[in-house]
Design an enzyme around this catalytic site. Sequence first.
Site, PDB file in Angstrom:
ATOM      1  CG  ASN A   1      -1.987   1.306   1.241  1.00 18.44           C
ATOM      2  OD1 ASN A   1      -2.720   1.226   0.416  1.00 18.44           O
ATOM      3  ND2 ASN A   1      -1.629   1.925   2.185  1.00 18.44           N
TER       4      ASN A   1
ATOM      5  CB  CYS B   1      -3.575   1.532  13.814  1.00 14.33           C
ATOM      6  SG  CYS B   1      -2.836   0.145  14.407  1.00 14.33           S
TER       7      CYS B   1
ATOM      8  CD  GLU C   1       2.836  -8.329   5.899  1.00 14.64           C
ATOM      9  OE1 GLU C   1       2.170  -9.159   6.819  1.00 14.64           O
ATOM     10  OE2 GLU C   1       2.838  -7.065   6.184  1.00 14.64           O
TER      11      GLU C   1
ATOM     12  CD  GLU D   1      -5.599   4.188  11.938  1.00 18.10           C
ATOM     13  OE1 GLU D   1      -4.849   4.021  10.870  1.00 18.10           O
ATOM     14  OE2 GLU D   1      -6.351   3.288  12.078  1.00 18.10           O
TER      15      GLU D   1
END
Length: 362
Positions: free
Chosen positions: A219, A320, A235, A354
């Site tokens: 992203n 977050c 990841e 966030e």
Amino acid sequence: MALHRVNTDDYREQLAQKAERLREAYSRYTDLDPEVFPSPPIHYRLRAEFKVWHEQGRAHYAMYRQGEYKKPFIIDEFTVGSELINQLMPQVLAAVNESETLKKRLFSAEFLTTLSGDALITLIYHKKLDEQWEAEARALQEKLGFPILGRSRKQKVVLDRDYVTEQLEIGARTYQYKQVEGSFTQPNGEICRAMIGWAKDVCREASGDLLELYCGNGNFTIPLAEHFRRVLATEISKVSVNSAQENIRANGVDNLEIVRLSSEEFTQAIDKVRPFRRLKGIDLDSYDFSTVLVDPPRAGLDPDTCAMVARFPRILYISCNPETQLENLAELCKTHRIERFALFDQFPYTDHTESGLLLVRK
């Protein structure tokens, strides 16, 4: 406020209160006011999950207040959901109620949509899905014009595809993303665009190489790659890594490598604690990392990763959970100062906030 409706008149005041709370919480580390990125006041959620409540022979969408799971709230609209979700909800429910096969033991319905107009509907059951279910689900899929996915215990029935394709316009470019059902994607599309745009602005004058931890489906990674010589991203989710590889090819990025490692594993790798076969062919010593981007889960950075991140000249930290980000700042601000500070209102009308930080070595 109803679970599925919002009072937009209060939004600006609620957002101002969030910004003030965030500014106060971070005041020990910076005197900057946060750059505030508001959400659209309605139709901002691109995904939604509804329980299905069966009553008097009919199925209904239902939501529950936390801790009150025996008291359903029957709904027929979801104003915080995307316009496409609200368009599809009654069509899906009508088809379910017309078909005993689609309705029987239906437990939940999930909608995944995009800003660019794609959608995927997942129907979740407490029964085995058979050929009759598949035939009727295919008929519904053809009627809707969007794919249907069926799930039950140890069963996943993909009729067409299990993903949506998103196209995000950011600046002068459009980026394409494959977003697979069940994997993490940003729920608020416009805030996602704002976060990427802010990160690109932060990195506009960057040089050297970028390391990204927790990269998901690419992203942030893909739009930021053009600002660096080379990019290495990690990841742990295999599904997200596979999606990221496809997204790299779809966007024509040629200076980016993705490896399937957790942040803890990468810390061990870069410190040469132990080798990893998943890094075969990648020479970590050949990178000139000037910037590290982290977008960790709610738990924040573990102590070893936090210590490793502190070795980089520039840290771009998307969070977050400001509470755990503040815990990490107790260590990071020993070596770095905050140069940029942002608030992203991912979930309006809630206390959730966030934040984004650029930290530069002192």
